[in-house]
Each structure stands twice: as C-alpha cells, then as structure tokens.
Write an enzyme that holds these catalytic residues in place. Structure first.
Site, PDB file in Angstrom:
ATOM      1  N   HIS A 208       0.809  -1.225   0.000  1.00 49.09           N
ATOM      2  CA  HIS A 208       0.000   0.000   0.000  1.00 49.09           C
ATOM      3  C   HIS A 208       0.836   1.267   0.000  1.00 49.09           C
ATOM      4  O   HIS A 208       0.276   2.362   0.116  1.00 49.09           O
ATOM      5  CB  HIS A 208      -0.921   0.031   1.223  1.00 49.09           C
ATOM      6  N   LYS A 399      -7.893  14.121   4.233  1.00 51.76           N
ATOM      7  CA  LYS A 399      -7.090  12.909   4.187  1.00 51.76           C
ATOM      8  C   LYS A 399      -6.028  13.005   5.279  1.00 51.76           C
ATOM      9  O   LYS A 399      -5.879  14.050   5.925  1.00 51.76           O
ATOM     10  CB  LYS A 399      -6.419  12.736   2.828  1.00 51.76           C
ATOM     11  N   ARG A 400      -5.304  11.928   5.501  1.00 49.10           N
ATOM     12  CA  ARG A 400      -4.208  11.948   6.472  1.00 49.10           C
ATOM     13  C   ARG A 400      -3.248  13.093   6.158  1.00 49.10           C
ATOM     14  O   ARG A 400      -2.959  13.373   4.996  1.00 49.10           O
ATOM     15  CB  ARG A 400      -3.483  10.601   6.416  1.00 49.10           C
ATOM     16  N   LYS A 405       1.367  14.314   0.790  1.00 47.31           N
ATOM     17  CA  LYS A 405       0.006  14.654   0.362  1.00 47.31           C
ATOM     18  C   LYS A 405      -0.145  16.156   0.133  1.00 47.31           C
ATOM     19  O   LYS A 405      -1.126  16.608  -0.447  1.00 47.31           O
ATOM     20  CB  LYS A 405      -1.010  14.147   1.385  1.00 47.31           C
ATOM     21  N   THR A 507      -8.327   6.643  -1.916  1.00 44.61           N
ATOM     22  CA  THR A 507      -9.732   6.289  -2.111  1.00 44.61           C
ATOM     23  C   THR A 507     -10.629   7.506  -1.918  1.00 44.61           C
ATOM     24  O   THR A 507     -11.753   7.525  -2.413  1.00 44.61           O
ATOM     25  CB  THR A 507     -10.167   5.172  -1.149  1.00 44.61           C
ATOM     26  N   LYS A 511     -14.237   8.720  -3.679  1.00 40.83           N
ATOM     27  CA  LYS A 511     -15.447   9.088  -2.931  1.00 40.83           C
ATOM     28  C   LYS A 511     -15.932  10.490  -3.320  1.00 40.83           C
ATOM     29  O   LYS A 511     -17.138  10.717  -3.464  1.00 40.83           O
ATOM     30  CB  LYS A 511     -15.165   9.014  -1.430  1.00 40.83           C
TER      31      LYS A 511
END
Length: 665
Positions: A208, A399-400, A405, A507, A511
């Site tokens: 992952h 998100k985290r 990111k 993901t 969504k």
C-alpha cells in the site's frame, strides 16, 4: 480522537466502546493462547525427530467477538471476527494474599491494553514493542482459528491452502508467514518442506505504499525479546531463500544483500515487506501506476526474481456507503433517472451521460449539491465557529496529514490569493471556502506543524474585513468516515495533489468524484485512472509526472532557485516567515520554510506555478454553472470502475481463486 486547541492537534483517547456495542456477539468458547517473550528449547519427539518448544515468559488469551455484516439486498449475513485480549488468569490470588492489591489485577490490565489501543505512537521503544505485540496477537488468533475451522471439516492440514487464502494487507500482518510456519511445524508436527509449500500457497501480499519509511522493519533485539521462536523461523526461511538467490545470481553479493529478509547494512533488522514477498504466492499494488512503480523501485529485485507473482488490483469504494448512505438525495435522483441496477453494478451510471446537458436535470443536480453544502456549512459553524457561504466554491482536502500529500501546497495557494487581495483590495475573485480534515501521526512533527499553519492562516484570513465574502478557511477536527459522509457530497473541488509517484492509490479521490466533485490533481495513484475514465476535459491536471519527479530530484534540484525566480512564490513564503500568521513569532513556521527552501523533498516549489495556474482554470469553470454541472454529472457517470465490487471480483478471480456461490433471495 483529534482535538484542535490554539490551532494545534491534541490527541485524546477514542473510547469507542464506552457505551458497549449492541452488534457484538462475544464467543468465550473460541479462545486461543497467545505467547510472548521467553526462550526456546530443542527436544526429541516420540519418533526421535528434533523439535523446538517455545517456553514463553508470559501468556494471555484472545477471545473471539463477532460482528454481523449484512449483504445488500440479499438474505445473507457474514461474520466479521475480531479479537479481544484477556489475561489467562484475570485475578492473581497469590499477589492478593501478599497484600499486593495492584499486582493482583495488573496482568489483566496489561493484557487488555493489547486490543484497547491500536497504532500507538511508535517513536518510543515501548510504542514499537506494543505495536509488534498487537500484530502478533491478531495474526495468531486468526490463524489458530482458521486451523480449527479447517480441522473441523475432517480434511488434512496439508490441504489448508486449498480452503483458506490469507491477504496480507500491507506489512502489518506479515508476521503471519512465520506464525503459520510455527503452527504447522511446532504445533502440528508437519515437516518443513510441506509446511513451507502450504504457507507460500496461502498468503498473498498487497503493498500500500512506496515510501521506504512505511515499509516496516523491526530491530533484531526487539524481535528476539518478544518473539524468539519466530525469529528462529525467519532465519531458517531466509537461509533457504538466499540459497535460491545465490543459485540465480552466482557471485552477485548485491542481490543477496538486497533480497535478504534481514537488513545487515547497519543495526540488524527484520524487513517485513521482504518476509511478505518471500512467503506469498501473489504480490499486488493498488493502482496501475503504483503497481508499475513497485516493480521498478522498492520491489524491483523481487520482480526480477519472481515476475509471475506481480499484478495490479486498483482500489475501489462501496457506492452503498458513499452514495446511498452519505448522499441520499443524489441516490434518489439516480434511481428515479436510470433505475436501481446501479446500486450493484456501478457501470450502469453511464446512462447518466445522456442527461449531462439537460437544463432541468442540471438544476436538480445543483439543488442536491446546494442542500449538502448548506448542511456542511451548519456543521462547520458548530464545530469550527466559522461562518461559510454555501454559494462559494467548496474546495476540500480531507485525508491523512503528510508532507507527500502536500496540504501545505494548498496553503500556499490560499496565501497567494490572500496576498493578491492585500495588494489589490478591489480584485475580483471567485469566492472560495477552503475546507481541511485529517489527522497527523502523534510523533510526526512536520505534519502537526502543517495543521498549525492551516489553522493559523485561517485565523488571520477569516477575521480580515478586506477578505470578507471571498475567502474562508475551516479545519474540521477528528476526520473520520462519519465526518466524510458530510464532506464528500458537499465538495465542489477535490484536492488530490500528492507528489506524483508517492500516493499508492487513494480512495478519497474516488469518494469525492463519485459524489460529483471535480478533481484537481497530479498524475499520481488512482488519479491517473480516474482521469482516464472521466475524461481529461473533466479533470484539472497539473504538476510533474512520476518520471519527471525522479529526474528533477536526480538532477540536483535546488528549491531556492525556484523561490528566487518566482516573485509571487517568494512573497508567499516570506509572508509566512514574517510572523503574520503566528502573532509575530518568526520561529513558529521556520522549520517548514527551511525544509521547503533547502530540501523540498516533495517538490512543492517545483509544482507551485502549475498549481496556481490550474486553480485559475478551476475558478473560471466554476463561474460557468452549466459547464461545471456537466463536468460534475460526467464524473459520477463514469465512476463505475471504482466500485469495490469490481475490485473484490478481481481479487476473487485472480488471487483468492474462488468462484461465486449463488444464494437464493
């Protein structure tokens, strides 16, 4: 739980079972011994064969707890089997009789901790110790239970792999490879070669992450102290594995070192990703780009050795939860327009394409979005004390929190717009509400500083009268799936801006898009496939590709040169460094500024100009409601590939080797 106090993340206990759980079914008759520490000793069995016995320093129990999981529209119920830890003997009478009242219950308290606190801060050694213990606990309980179930069928254990397929979800359960070998060899007296065949045909490994620091490694002393028998088994697995490697690559010590399960380049570690690769019959990534990069980078040597093991399984999300449950208004419109088949076959959403330019349908589409935005505005007011305009563009990044990111790239855009307003108060600007959500790992200093920066910038912008009506910033604390139910349907723009080549899949991108948000993003993770599906004209693309990222870093990237060459970027970083957003304290955000100017490992500055230009395209599109709505409809219509139904079907067909069994309704 995450709380925000004075703009900073504060971690508190998530006591999620304080009121109990009515859906749990406790199974006290299903319990397994879990060993810890101690030492091993050799002995001869009745046939004179040499065996190994593990003498633990401590034992406790794992008790099964089942949760029923109902299928959608069918009469079937599956059981999700979880485990809770308990002391083998809950109360120590000997300690009690010695008037050691705390000692009488301490074993029970210590045992319960194993399944009470998941993913502790693993910076201190005690956190690492608990994390490894947790992984062993869940793995051994599950494997012992599978063996019990298999034995109840009357079939020999040598056929275990024909009835059970075990997916290693990243490296966290990779200790299962050694544990199954222990159970087969030590507990069930299977010979090594047969046990190894069964083990390698049982496990499949899903990777992952491409980030090296996320590929778990455990120090040999820690492993030895907690799981001495497992370490012996891993040594034996590694010895046999490296013998095969030497045959394949004679006189090549480089391959031997890189493929070894034991990292001996410095202090010795067990490489859990290596153990997973060696002990599995299949290895997959979770997006096409991620799977390609796995084969070319972090698992390149394993791909060269066993190319047949590698495949891709792009992630998916369930439309039952992320449309039907979280966005009932949209679900109703879809059903009224194209029927109910889409609920179980998301490809049926393609029928929406014929309505993309229908003015009446577009207006109904916008009304549903408007209702969700008003509801989210109320939540933001209650949780954050920030009043936002539902007619503004909701620009969401949830998100985290992590440097790759790039939430701080988002912040640089916000400060850019703020700077433009301060330089020209009369400037026209598409009104935006910037919404953030996400947690930083407790020990991750830079991520927590990014949260502080988001809140600090919001504090200044939200109270500046010159900005009123144009920009608002809100950080919603304690992001979760439940929180996501209000964010995904309300978002206009989905921020998927990770450095290309760093996000395995994502993901949240699915969504958001499934609920009609448009994506601004890089060619990273599943973004690549989302853009292919929805069409390049319905996706806001910017930034370096994964290959360009590698070339830029390899070519001696100097972020300070980018800073000096771009006056607007320089102004933004200088404004943050000036102390404007930290009550005059210039030291608060200096670590973040220094990191960007002198290292910038995730290439924020390299992508800054392209990101700002792309955001201008976003603003222009939002000012044209018909165009924006058309793009939104087409995003939903073309998201069929990203249903978890497709993903699981592929796992069943290509990895788990199972076929559907029809159940009467």
């Amino acid at each position: 739980n995450q709380e925000i106090k004075h703009g900073e993340q504060v971690e508190t206990t998530d006591n999620w079972l304080r009121y109990g759980n009515p859906w749990e079914v406790r199974r006290p008759n299903i319990a397994y011994e879990v060993k810890l520490g101690g030492h091993t000793e050799q002995y001869q069995d009745d046939a004179g064969r040499l065996r190994v016995r593990w003498i633990p320093s401590e034992t406790f129990q794992g008790i099964a707890i089942d949760t029923p999981i109902l299928g959608h529209g069918v009469n079937t119920v599956n059981l999700l089997r979880l485990w809770t830890a308990e002391a083998s003997e809950g109360f120590d009478f000997h300690a009690f009789n010695r008037r050691d009242y705390y000692g009488a219950v301490t074993r029970e308290v210590r045992s319960e901790t194993i399944s009470k606190v998941l993913y502790p801060n693993d910076e201190p050694d005690i956190g690492k110790r608990l994390r490894l213990l947790q992984q062993h606990f869940f793995v051994t309980c599950s494997l012992q239970d599978m063996i019990r179930i298999h034995r109840s069928t009357g079939q020999p254990l040598e056929r275990f792999h024909e009835k059970f397929s075990v997916q290693l979800n990243d490296t966290h359960p990779a200790i299962a490879v050694a544990e199954l070998m222990r159970l087969l060899v030590d507990k069930n007296f299977m010979d090594w070669d047969t046990a190894w065949h069964v083990t390698r045909q049982t496990f499949a490994y899903t990777n992952h992450t491409l980030l090296p620091e996320a590929l778990e490694k455990w120090s040999i002393p820690l492993f030895q102290s907690l799981l001495p028998r497992h370490l012996e088994i891993i040594y034996e697995i590694n010895t046999r594995h490296l013998d095969e490697v030497r045959v394949r690559y004679p006189f090549d010590t480089g391959h031997v070192e890189r493929l070894s399960i034991i990292d001996e380049s410095g202090p010795r570690y067990v490489r859990m990703a290596h153990l997973a690769c060696v002990g599995s019959f299949a290895i997959n990534g979770v997006a096409e780009l991620h799977s390609r990069l796995l084969k070319e980078t972090v698992l390149r040597d394993f791909h060269d050795l066993w190319p047949h093991k590698f495949q891709n399984k792009t992630n998916g999300v369930t439309p039952r939860r992320f449309i039907m449950l979280s966005n009932p208004g949209l679900a109703q419109l879809l059903t009224e327009t194209i029927g109910t088949d889409w609920e179980n076959d998301l490809s049926k959403l393609r029928a929406l394409e014929q309505y993309a330019d229908d003015p009446v349908f577009q207006e109904r589409w916008r009304e549903i979005k408007r209702e969700r935005k008003i509801a989210l505005a109320g939540r933001i007011q209650r949780r954050c004390g920030v009043t936002v305009d539902p007619t503004s563009l909701y620009d969401v990044q949830a998100k985290r929190i992590h440097e790759y990111k790039r939430q701080h790239l988002n912040v640089l855009h916000i400060v850019t717009l703020y700077n433009r307003i301060k330089c020209n108060p009369a400037i026209e600007m598409t009104p935006r509400t910037f919404i953030f959500g996400g947690k930083a790992a407790p020990g991750y200093f830079m991520a927590k500083l990014m949260i502080r920066l988001i809140n600090a910038v919001g504090e200044v912008i939200n109270r500046d009268p010159e900005v009123a009506g144009r920009l608002k910033v809100a950080f919603i604390p304690n992001f979760s799936v439940k929180c996501g139910h209000s964010l995904y349907p309300a978002a206009d723009l989905s921020q998927q801006i990770s450095t290309a080549g760093k996000e395995a899949s994502g993901t949240g991108n699915m969504k958001f898009s499934m609920n009609g948000a448009l994506t601004i993003g890089t060619l990273d993770g599943a973004n690549v496939e989302i853009r292919e599906e929805v069409g390049a004209e319905n996706f806001f693309l910017f930034g370096l590709t994964a290959d360009e990222v590698e070339r830029t870093l390899a070519g001696g990237y100097r972020p300070q040169d980018v800073y000096l060459a771009n006056p607007e970027l320089k102004g933004v970083l200088d404004l943050i460094a000036s102390g404007l957003f930290s009550h005059g304290d210039r030291t608060t955000f200096q670590p973040l500024i220094d990191n960007l100017l002198h290292q910038d490992p995730y290439l924020l500055l390299a992508d800054y100009a392209a990101y700002i230009d792309c955001q201008e395209q976003v603003s222009a599109a939002y000012r044209d409601p018909a165009r924006w709505t058309r793009m939104s409809i087409l995003n939903v219509a073309r998201m069929g590939k990203f249903s978890s139904d497709r993903t699981i079907t592929e796992y069943c067909r290509d990895i788990w080797r199972v076929t559907p069994t029809p159940v009467e309704r």
